[in-house]
Write a protein that holds these residues in place. Structure first.
Motif, PDB file in Angstrom:
ATOM      1  N   GLY A  76       0.792  -1.229   0.000  1.00 46.20           N
ATOM      2  CA  GLY A  76       0.000   0.000   0.000  1.00 46.20           C
ATOM      3  C   GLY A  76       0.817   1.268   0.000  1.00 46.20           C
ATOM      4  N   ASP A  77       2.126   1.146   0.196  1.00 43.89           N
ATOM      5  CA  ASP A  77       2.977   2.342   0.224  1.00 43.89           C
ATOM      6  C   ASP A  77       3.220   2.872  -1.184  1.00 43.89           C
ATOM      7  OD1 ASP A  77       3.344   2.716   2.899  1.00 43.89           O
ATOM      8  OD2 ASP A  77       5.288   1.714   3.017  1.00 43.89           O
ATOM      9  N   GLY A  78       3.037   4.176  -1.327  1.00 41.59           N
ATOM     10  CA  GLY A  78       3.468   4.905  -2.508  1.00 41.59           C
ATOM     11  C   GLY A  78       4.394   6.003  -2.021  1.00 41.59           C
ATOM     12  N   ILE A  79       4.972   6.764  -2.910  1.00 38.07           N
ATOM     13  CA  ILE A  79       5.900   7.818  -2.501  1.00 38.07           C
ATOM     14  C   ILE A  79       5.200   8.834  -1.608  1.00 38.07           C
ATOM     15  CG2 ILE A  79       7.385   9.693  -3.313  1.00 38.07           C
ATOM     16  CD1 ILE A  79       7.907   8.041  -5.825  1.00 38.07           C
ATOM     17  N   LEU A  89       6.632   1.873  -5.770  1.00 36.41           N
ATOM     18  CA  LEU A  89       7.633   1.315  -4.853  1.00 36.41           C
ATOM     19  C   LEU A  89       7.499  -0.203  -4.798  1.00 36.41           C
ATOM     20  CD1 LEU A  89       7.379   3.881  -1.901  1.00 36.41           C
ATOM     21  CD2 LEU A  89       8.766   3.995  -3.978  1.00 36.41           C
ATOM     22  N   PHE A  90       8.575  -0.866  -4.413  1.00 34.73           N
ATOM     23  CA  PHE A  90       8.592  -2.325  -4.326  1.00 34.73           C
ATOM     24  C   PHE A  90       8.515  -2.749  -2.860  1.00 34.73           C
ATOM     25  CE2 PHE A  90      10.912  -1.230  -8.220  1.00 34.73           C
ATOM     26  CZ  PHE A  90      10.189  -1.958  -9.148  1.00 34.73           C
ATOM     27  N   ILE A  91       7.549  -3.598  -2.555  1.00 34.97           N
ATOM     28  CA  ILE A  91       7.369  -4.086  -1.184  1.00 34.97           C
ATOM     29  C   ILE A  91       8.637  -4.788  -0.711  1.00 34.97           C
ATOM     30  CG2 ILE A  91       6.043  -5.663   0.286  1.00 34.97           C
ATOM     31  CD1 ILE A  91       3.668  -5.218  -1.598  1.00 34.97           C
ATOM     32  N   GLY A  92       9.081  -4.443   0.490  1.00 35.64           N
ATOM     33  CA  GLY A  92      10.268  -5.066   1.072  1.00 35.64           C
ATOM     34  C   GLY A  92      11.565  -4.361   0.767  1.00 35.64           C
ATOM     35  N   LYS A 125      -3.631   3.096  -8.599  1.00 35.76           N
ATOM     36  CA  LYS A 125      -2.926   1.821  -8.762  1.00 35.76           C
ATOM     37  C   LYS A 125      -1.923   1.599  -7.632  1.00 35.76           C
ATOM     38  CE  LYS A 125      -3.373   1.814 -13.808  1.00 35.76           C
ATOM     39  NZ  LYS A 125      -2.652   1.970 -15.101  1.00 35.76           N
ATOM     40  N   GLU A 126      -1.250   2.673  -7.208  1.00 39.50           N
ATOM     41  CA  GLU A 126      -0.281   2.562  -6.111  1.00 39.50           C
ATOM     42  C   GLU A 126      -0.950   2.165  -4.803  1.00 39.50           C
ATOM     43  OE1 GLU A 126       1.826   6.206  -5.639  1.00 39.50           O
ATOM     44  OE2 GLU A 126       3.042   5.962  -7.452  1.00 39.50           O
TER      45      GLU A 126
END
Length: 337
Positions: free
Chosen positions: A33-36, A68-71, A215-216
């Motif tokens: 769920g994180d975006g910039i 962003l990429f999870i992890g 989408k993010e």
């Protein structure tokens, strides 16, 4: 003697190291769920001011659409100004500079909208003021009043724990309590894009911003609210009315919940006056047709009608409009659970 000198040098090194450690950039790990925008807000950064710097620092680990990429571990920017220029202040309030000095500090009233994400587009902006009219010999424009209501709405939603993205922004204006709002042309599109002169490009730009964020943010409850002030014959008075996409059940439900809220408010505050605001589909409008989140397109009144002008030009009325919209959105969010 040599031992004393060596000890002195060692102590100097130990004294310097802590200050060096303090300047080490902070890193965070992206979660689902994180975006910039979200990751900056969570860590106390103004997303408009620090967006480009975040991208520059982490360009190797950012996707084509700035996802962003999870992890993955991401480096946060170094704050160049004091806390007054950041969003997050403490658990009881938010500092949001776009609201202006008077309204920047937003007390957190409750968490009723925690988990809800809203995208707010105020109509026109930049080189396009939208509908224009005269009041007391001065020019008034649609974009300034739609923007002021959107800011007030954003503030109300944030106070209830929602995550809000203002797609059209003006760093100089903030929430204004004057009746005649000065017309300017310096609005930008999220995150900080110059708004094109071409109407087609303007609509594409704001639509792209919303769809990218949608989408993010994944599967969260997400809604788009577009605010305009209609332009009709000077004699035609209209109540607040709502558009939605013809194929969107969630969009229609959102519009219905807002209309129902406005009916209740009119019955409460103007019992002798029938509310005539309607709900209808307008899928031919570009933003309605091409944005991804369930959405509602709100017309706040007729800018050229003198009675509607009184409603829109009065700051207390603009505040009431924003609060009523906020209440309708809260009803929709509650029903969605």
């Amino acid at each position: 003697m040599k031992r004393i000198i060596l000890l002195f040098i060692l102590l100097q090194a130990l004294w310097i190291n802590p200050s060096i450690a303090q300047t080490t950039p902070k890193t965070v790990i992206a979660v689902s769920g994180d975006g910039i925008h979200k990751i900056l807000i969570k860590n106390g950064f103004d997303p408009i001011k620090y967006y480009k710097e975040f991208v520059r620092l982490n360009k190797k680990y950012i996707g084509k659409s700035n996802g962003l990429f999870i992890g993955k571990k991401y480096t946060l920017p170094t704050k160049s100004n004091s806390v007054s220029n950041t969003e997050s202040v403490d658990e009881k309030s938010i500092n949001y500079p776009l609201f202006g000095k008077k309204y920047a500090k937003v007390p957190i009233e409750n968490n009723d909208l925690k988990g809800a994400i809203y995208y707010l587009i105020s109509g026109h902006g930049g080189p396009d003021p939208g509908a224009v009219a005269k009041r007391s010999g001065k020019t008034i424009s649609e974009d300034e009043y739609a923007y002021d209501v959107s800011l007030r709405l954003a503030r109300s939603l944030m106070a209830q724990g929602a995550e809000v993205y203002l797609i059209i922004q003006d760093k100089n204006d903030g929430i204004r309590d004057e009746s005649i709002l000065k017309v300017d042309y310096d609005e930008v599109n999220y995150p900080n894009q110059k708004i094109p002169r071409s109407q087609k490009l303007r609509l594409r730009q704001r639509t792209a911003s919303v769809n990218k964020l949608f989408k993010e943010n994944g599967k969260a409850y997400q809604r788009l609210i577009v605010t305009h002030v209609d332009s009709r014959s000077q004699k035609e008075k209209v109540d607040v009315f709502f558009y939605h996409h013809k194929n969107s059940k969630k969009g229609k439900a959102l519009a219905d919940n807002l209309q129902s809220t406005f009916k209740k408010k009119y019955n409460q505050y103007q019992p002798n006056r029938k509310y005539t605001g309607t709900v209808s589909n307008r899928s031919n409008l570009y933003v309605i047709r091409n944005t991804l989140p369930p959405m509602v397109y709100i017309e706040l009144g007729n800018l050229k009608n003198t009675v509607d002008q009184k409603r829109i030009l009065n700051a207390e009325n603009r505040d009431a409009l924003a609060k009523w919209i906020s209440e309708g959105l809260a009803v929709d969010f509650k029903k969605s659970k």
